[in-house]
Motif scaffolding. Structure first.
Motif, PDB file in Angstrom:
ATOM      1  N   LEU A   1       0.841  -1.198   0.000  1.00 12.81           N
ATOM      2  CA  LEU A   1       0.000   0.000   0.000  1.00 12.81           C
ATOM      3  C   LEU A   1       0.876   1.248   0.000  1.00 12.81           C
ATOM      4  O   LEU A   1       0.428   2.320  -0.407  1.00 12.81           O
ATOM      5  CB  LEU A   1      -0.938   0.007   1.212  1.00 12.81           C
ATOM      6  N   VAL A   2       2.133   1.126   0.491  1.00 10.79           N
ATOM      7  CA  VAL A   2       3.117   2.209   0.419  1.00 10.79           C
ATOM      8  C   VAL A   2       4.412   1.635  -0.137  1.00 10.79           C
ATOM      9  O   VAL A   2       4.641   0.428  -0.068  1.00 10.79           O
ATOM     10  CB  VAL A   2       3.384   2.871   1.800  1.00 10.79           C
ATOM     11  N   LYS A   3       5.272   2.505  -0.690  1.00  9.20           N
ATOM     12  CA  LYS A   3       6.483   2.021  -1.350  1.00  9.20           C
ATOM     13  C   LYS A   3       7.581   1.591  -0.387  1.00  9.20           C
ATOM     14  O   LYS A   3       8.327   0.668  -0.673  1.00  9.20           O
ATOM     15  CB  LYS A   3       7.023   3.082  -2.301  1.00  9.20           C
ATOM     16  N   THR A   4       7.727   2.303   0.736  1.00  4.74           N
ATOM     17  CA  THR A   4       8.775   1.951   1.695  1.00  4.74           C
ATOM     18  C   THR A   4       8.184   1.912   3.097  1.00  4.74           C
ATOM     19  O   THR A   4       7.143   2.521   3.351  1.00  4.74           O
ATOM     20  CB  THR A   4       9.924   2.985   1.682  1.00  4.74           C
ATOM     21  N   ARG A   5       8.850   1.203   4.001  1.00  2.00           N
ATOM     22  CA  ARG A   5       8.350   1.119   5.363  1.00  2.00           C
ATOM     23  C   ARG A   5       8.425   2.487   6.031  1.00  2.00           C
ATOM     24  O   ARG A   5       7.544   2.871   6.799  1.00  2.00           O
ATOM     25  CB  ARG A   5       9.133   0.084   6.184  1.00  2.00           C
ATOM     26  N   SER A   6       9.460   3.247   5.714  1.00  2.00           N
ATOM     27  CA  SER A   6       9.560   4.585   6.312  1.00  2.00           C
ATOM     28  C   SER A   6       8.446   5.499   5.794  1.00  2.00           C
ATOM     29  O   SER A   6       7.958   6.357   6.526  1.00  2.00           O
ATOM     30  CB  SER A   6      10.930   5.200   6.062  1.00  2.00           C
ATOM     31  N   MET A   7       8.010   5.308   4.549  1.00  2.00           N
ATOM     32  CA  MET A   7       6.868   6.076   4.045  1.00  2.00           C
ATOM     33  C   MET A   7       5.601   5.682   4.810  1.00  2.00           C
ATOM     34  O   MET A   7       4.747   6.530   5.076  1.00  2.00           O
ATOM     35  CB  MET A   7       6.649   5.819   2.550  1.00  2.00           C
ATOM     36  N   GLY A   8       5.498   4.402   5.175  1.00  2.00           N
ATOM     37  CA  GLY A   8       4.366   3.941   5.984  1.00  2.00           C
ATOM     38  C   GLY A   8       4.377   4.601   7.355  1.00  2.00           C
ATOM     39  O   GLY A   8       3.343   5.056   7.848  1.00  2.00           O
ATOM     40  N   ALA A   9       5.556   4.679   7.964  1.00  2.00           N
ATOM     41  CA  ALA A   9       5.678   5.308   9.278  1.00  2.00           C
ATOM     42  C   ALA A   9       5.365   6.802   9.186  1.00  2.00           C
ATOM     43  O   ALA A   9       4.668   7.355  10.042  1.00  2.00           O
ATOM     44  CB  ALA A   9       7.088   5.092   9.831  1.00  2.00           C
ATOM     45  N   THR A  10       5.849   7.457   8.133  1.00  2.00           N
ATOM     46  CA  THR A  10       5.586   8.887   7.950  1.00  2.00           C
ATOM     47  C   THR A  10       4.092   9.137   7.742  1.00  2.00           C
ATOM     48  O   THR A  10       3.540  10.097   8.288  1.00  2.00           O
ATOM     49  CB  THR A  10       6.389   9.416   6.745  1.00  2.00           C
ATOM     50  N   ALA A  11       3.439   8.265   6.962  1.00  2.00           N
ATOM     51  CA  ALA A  11       1.995   8.403   6.736  1.00  2.00           C
ATOM     52  C   ALA A  11       1.238   8.255   8.055  1.00  2.00           C
ATOM     53  O   ALA A  11       0.279   8.979   8.313  1.00  2.00           O
ATOM     54  CB  ALA A  11       1.521   7.370   5.721  1.00  2.00           C
ATOM     55  N   CYS A  12       1.669   7.328   8.907  1.00  2.00           N
ATOM     56  CA  CYS A  12       1.028   7.145  10.216  1.00  2.00           C
ATOM     57  C   CYS A  12       1.198   8.407  11.060  1.00  2.00           C
ATOM     58  O   CYS A  12       0.240   8.896  11.665  1.00  2.00           O
ATOM     59  CB  CYS A  12       1.632   5.956  10.960  1.00  2.00           C
TER      60      CYS A  12
END
Length: 167
Positions: free
Chosen positions: A52-63
């Motif tokens: 759903l997101v490209k990188t895990r850090s992008m997932g954390a930033t989205a959260c």
């Protein structure tokens, strides 16, 4: 009695992973690498794993930015996700709404990732069907005065005839 009644034949409700052995094997491998019963998966890791997101850090930033909701609540990146949770991820002007079916920790291919959630997302907004004004063919040189006026008219810069030329 036909094949749908016995439950043995491929019916309309057959799961696609049952028909493709490669996908079934990949789902099994992803689940084996996933959490053991009783363990949990972080939301930032899960939304990355199911692509759903490209990188895990992008997932954390989205959260952290409030773009990820689990069961309607804004969550932090370390929030534990469980099977049955509704996850909403807002990105680029539209929202993905998925229901968690499987918990995995490692990133998998798109067909395998699709087996890990039920997608209830609304269709994405249509792309703008506007032709880009001002793109010229290669090698045609600089625009002439007439070409420039047409470009400006297209862009809405010139409303009518130019001021001060009423001879």
């Amino acid at each position: 009695m036909d094949a749908r009644d016995t439950g043995t034949g491929p019916g309309p409700d057959t799961d696609p992973k049952d028909t493709d052995p490669k996908i079934a094997a990949a789902v099994a491998a992803a689940e084996a690498a996933g959490p053991q019963p009783g363990e949990s998966v972080r939301i930032d890791s899960w939304i990355w794993s199911v692509r759903l997101v490209k990188t895990r850090s992008m997932g954390a930033t989205a959260c952290r930015g409030g773009h990820v909701r689990v069961n309607g609540e804004r969550v932090k990146p370390a929030h534990s996700v469980r099977v049955g949770d509704e996850v909403r991820v807002r990105q680029e002007g539209w929202e993905r709404v998925v229901i968690v079916k499987r918990l995995i920790r490692k990133r998998v291919g798109a067909p395998v990732a699709a087996q890990c959630y039920v997608d209830n997302s609304p269709p994405p907004p249509p792309r703008e069907a506007v032709a880009p004004a001002g793109i010229r063919d290669r090698g045609t040189g600089r625009p002439t005065k007439r070409d420039r006026r047409e470009l400006e008219r297209l862009r809405g810069m010139l409303g009518g005839p130019p001021e001060g030329h009423g001879h």
